[in-house]
Structure formats: C-alpha cells, structure tokens
Design an enzyme around this catalytic site. Structure first.
Site, PDB file in Angstrom:
ATOM      1  N   ASP A  13      22.272   9.708 -20.056  1.00 42.93           N
ATOM      2  CA  ASP A  13      21.479   9.453 -18.844  1.00 42.93           C
ATOM      3  C   ASP A  13      20.172  10.234 -18.811  1.00 42.93           C
ATOM      4  O   ASP A  13      19.684  10.598 -17.735  1.00 42.93           O
ATOM      5  CB  ASP A  13      22.292   9.787 -17.568  1.00 42.93           C
ATOM      6  N   LYS A  16      16.521   7.418 -21.640  1.00 45.86           N
ATOM      7  CA  LYS A  16      16.157   6.749 -22.903  1.00 45.86           C
ATOM      8  C   LYS A  16      15.620   5.340 -22.642  1.00 45.86           C
ATOM      9  O   LYS A  16      14.696   4.891 -23.295  1.00 45.86           O
ATOM     10  CB  LYS A  16      17.384   6.643 -23.825  1.00 45.86           C
ATOM     11  N   GLY A  40      24.197   2.629 -19.610  1.00 43.11           N
ATOM     12  CA  GLY A  40      23.534   1.958 -18.498  1.00 43.11           C
ATOM     13  C   GLY A  40      22.095   2.428 -18.486  1.00 43.11           C
ATOM     14  O   GLY A  40      21.827   3.592 -18.238  1.00 43.11           O
ATOM     15  N   HIS A  41      21.182   1.554 -18.837  1.00 41.39           N
ATOM     16  CA  HIS A  41      19.774   1.942 -18.877  1.00 41.39           C
ATOM     17  C   HIS A  41      19.040   1.269 -17.725  1.00 41.39           C
ATOM     18  O   HIS A  41      18.999   0.044 -17.633  1.00 41.39           O
ATOM     19  CB  HIS A  41      19.161   1.565 -20.225  1.00 41.39           C
ATOM     20  N   GLN A 227      24.217   6.955 -24.840  1.00 39.35           N
ATOM     21  CA  GLN A 227      24.894   8.222 -24.505  1.00 39.35           C
ATOM     22  C   GLN A 227      24.019   9.397 -24.980  1.00 39.35           C
ATOM     23  O   GLN A 227      22.823   9.223 -25.105  1.00 39.35           O
ATOM     24  CB  GLN A 227      26.298   8.296 -25.111  1.00 39.35           C
TER      25      GLN A 227
END
Ligand code: IMP
Length: 433
Positions: A13, A16, A40-41, A227
């Site tokens: 988180d 990225k 989750g981006h 990650q």
C-alpha cells in the site's frame, strides 16, 4: 535496455499504483508478475477513482499494453469483473491493451474458501490475509496440480478432469476438516465456460517472449510489483507475509526474464509506515493522537478489504533492509503531504533489541517482535504541499526530513508524491533514462 521496476519497500500500500500510472505515460508495456487480487491499487485520474486488483495500473493509458505474466495467481472471476468495469468506464477498448499469460496460475472460489476457513480456525493466531485465496492457489502450483490459464481453453471434458484432480485434496480439507461445503465442480465448470469467453480475446500465450522481444526492440517496459518487500514469502516478516516473491527478483522469475534487463529499480515508500493484517510493526503509533492523524489524513483503508490500516512512523532499518533485498536505485517518497500539520515527526533510525542498538532489520522474527524503535525527532510543518512542483519549494522542515532519509539510506529520491492525483507529484529523476 529500457526496463524499470517499481517495488513496494514496506508492507504494501505504498502507492505503487499511482507511480505506475504516471510512469505508464512513457511506457510501451506494463507487467504484473506476482500476487493476485490481494493487491488493490487506487488511481485518481481527473477526479475519478479507479481501483485495480489484477489488471496492471498502466491500463488507463490506451497506448500501453498491460501484461499479466506467468507468476500471477489469476482469479478468473475477479479478472472478468475488473475487465467489465474498465470497459464500462471507457477504458480497455482494444484487446492488445491486455495480454494474459497462458501459464499463469488459476485461482478459484474454493481457494478463497480455504483461505478464509483457515483464518477463521486460526483464531488469534491468524495471519490477517485478504481472504483472496492467494496462499492456497500458490500451494496448488507448488503441488503441481494447479490449472494454468491455457487449461481454460481445453474441451469441457478435459477441463473438468483437470478441475477434479486439482481440487480433490482441497475439497477433502474443506469438507472434512473445516466442515465447509464447496460448490460442486460442475457449477465451477459451467461458470468457467462462460468466463473464458470474456478472457479469450486477451489470451497471449507467451508473455515472456513478448517482453523479450519488446526489450530487444528498445521498447520501454515497466514492471509493477504488488504488496511490499516486508511481505515477501521468504525474506519478509514470516509467517506474517503473503505467498509470493514480492521483491525485484520476483519479477525475473514471475515474468520470465534475466537480471541484466533492469536499469532502474525504484523503491516506493510512504513518508510514514502502514501495515494491514497481523505481525510486528515496531514503529506503530496505534490509537495515539499521531496514529489517528496519519490514519485519517492518509485515508488509510485497504483498497481490497476496506480494513483500517495500522499506521506508524517511518522505519529506516526496515527500509535499509528492503534496499538490500532489492538493490534499489532510487526512492519514490509517497504521501509526504499527509505529514503536514503534525507538530513533530519521528523517524526510527535504529532499534534497541535487548541491550543492543542495531541499525539493521533483525533476521529473526522473534527479535523484531521485541525491537524498540529509537527515534530522531523532526519539527513539523503546516504548509499544504499539494501544488508544489520542485523539491526546493518544500518548506525547510520538509526538505530537511527528505534529505535526512536520502542520506541515511544512501539512496537518491527520484519522486516525491504530495497528493493522490497525477498532478500532485514532484519529479526529480526520470524513470527511463
Ligand atoms: P494474503 O496475501 O491475502 O495471503 O495476505 C497475507 C498478508 O499480506 C496479510 O497481512 C495481508 O494483509 C497482506 N497483504 C496482501 N496483499 C496486500 C496488499 O496489496 N497490500 C497490503 N498488504 C497486503
């Protein structure tokens, strides 16, 4: 050799997605190489938020080809949902924008069910996984019973046989040990026969070859890690880790290319630290005033699970470790704006472990669990940073903070992020030199 890689240097988180989205405007290809829909981006473009889990963050740029390469645990159902949502929002208009590797590991609902059942049974000893089935899917791969993306396009009979063989031990566990009822294989088969038609246009077969050819032609290829380094299966804070190799080296094995290809290995780290799930976190602020401030100002909720992220100060021993593991060539310091308004900002420079002060991250988890952070304290600043375009425009206290981090870690700061949108970024060094 214009290949660059973006890797999380903390516990995930780090931001990225934003960096990849912004650098994608210069890239020809963006490649996901490990993990799955546990990622989750969150991307904020022209005021609109897009959350991606499996599709690479370059997808919002129409000229970019996004690859999901062989090392990814591909949740077929989640991927179809994401594709349809992207199309609905006007993205992903052409098949060449998304290329899926034939040898990526398939992840099904029963993998998720097993992941969740294990966590439930583990009680207070649970890992705090995302429940997305990542561990069980990679187990199937290691057992050599996993289905790969190419299997999806077999005849229904062959596909069914493969599904039965792959699922039987997991079903036995689910039914007899966890007392759960997985959906019958016939139901899964029917669903897959429908879903494969959504995925068929994106089937690329050999993504490793596509990447190799692109690099030989001098195309710009960006590798997008998921990650963070401290969640790496082998070198992270085991057992509180994910089930893939989250390090820069994971891109080589996951995408299928050699180490000579990278000329930029960019560390992504927040200007503070967060973690979701369980496991030691020495600089955690918990429910203190500062902890709540970081959580609120940073809107620190997981993009995949919605869980509140644990927040704490920047941890230099942890970053030093991540730099060693990845061979980072530069640092993108994210969310510096979140620190505006704090009276004091702390940075952990070393740990006290027993009676020893150490600058290196402990190799044993038991040592990390008893490590006490030793801090250097900086004066805070109140200015809003979001419109700044140059590092020199930062308030003097913020500049001092950034320069200290760069000097202590002996790494150049290439990017400073001062807000969620593309515009709110200070560019110092280009990603493709
Ligand atoms: P899993 O990857 O779902 O098996 O979860 C294992 C650990 O990694 C848990 O602590 C999760 O919270 C963490 N994790 C997995 N994916 C992410 C991510 O994208 N960001 C942050 N933490 C993650």
């Amino acid at each position: 050799m214009p290949a660059a890689i973006v890797v999380g240097a903390q516990w995930g988180d780090e931001g990225k997605g934003k960096v990849v989205d912004v650098f994608s405007s210069e890239a020809d290809y963006v490649v996901r190489y490990q993990g799955g829909a546990n990622a989750g981006h969150t991307l904020k473009v022209e005021g609109r938020e897009t959350i991606l889990h499996l599709v690479p963050s370059g997808i919002l740029h129409p000229k970019v080809s996004c690859l999901i390469s062989s090392g990814v645990a591909m949740d077929v159902s989640a991927l179809c949902d994401e594709i349809q949502a992207l199309k609905k929002s006007g993205f992903l208009k052409y098949p060449h924008q998304l290329l899926l590797s034939d040898s990526a590991t398939l992840l099904f609902d029963y993998h998720k069910q097993l992941d969740q059942a294990r966590e439930q049974k583990a009680g207070h000893e649970k890992i705090g996984t995302t429940g997305k089935g990542i561990g069980p899917a990679y187990e199937s791969r290691a057992e050599r019973t996993a289905l790969i993306f190419a299997d999806l396009f077999e005849s229904p009979e062959v596909l069914k046989n493969k599904l039965v063989r792959s699922s039987q031990e997991k079903f036995f566990l689910l039914e007899n040990f966890y007392k759960q009822s997985p959906a019958p294989i016939e139901e899964l088969l029917d669903k897959l026969l429908q879903l494969r038609e959504i995925l068929r246009p994106y089937r690329c077969q050999n993504t490793s070859l596509v990447i190799d050819q692109a690099l030989k032609e001098g195309k710009k290829v960006l590798f997008e890690g998921a990650q963070g380094s401290l969640l790496d299966l082998v070198h992270g804070t085991y057992p509180y880790v994910t089930s893939s190799s989250t390090l820069a080296g994971g891109a080589l094995t996951g995408a299928g290319l050699g180490p000579q290809n990278f000329n930029k290995i960019l560390a992504i780290a927040k200007a503070y630290t967060t973690r979701v799930g369980f496991g030691s976190f020495p600089t955690e602020c918990g429910e203190t005033k500062e902890g709540q401030y970081l959580q609120k100002q940073g809107r620190e909720f997981g993009a995949t699970t919605g869980r509140k992220r644990r927040c704490g100060w920047l941890d230099l021993p942890a970053l030093r470790y991540a730099i060693r593991l990845n061979g980072f060539t530069g640092l993108a310091l994210m969310k510096l704006d979140v620190l505006s308004g704090l009276d004091e900002i702390k940075v952990c420079v070393s740990y006290k472990v027993g009676d020893k002060s150490v600058k290196e991250f402990p190799s044993l988890y038991s040592d990390l669990a008893r490590a006490c952070p030793e801090y250097k304290v900086f004066k805070g600043w109140t200015e809003d940073l979001s419109s700044l375009k140059k590092k020199e425009e930062l308030p003097s206290q913020a500049l001092e903070y950034v320069n200290f981090i760069s000097q202590e870690l002996n790494i150049p700061v290439d990017v400073i992020s001062v807000g969620p949108s593309r515009k709110e970024t200070i560019w110092i060094n280009p990603i493709f030199s």
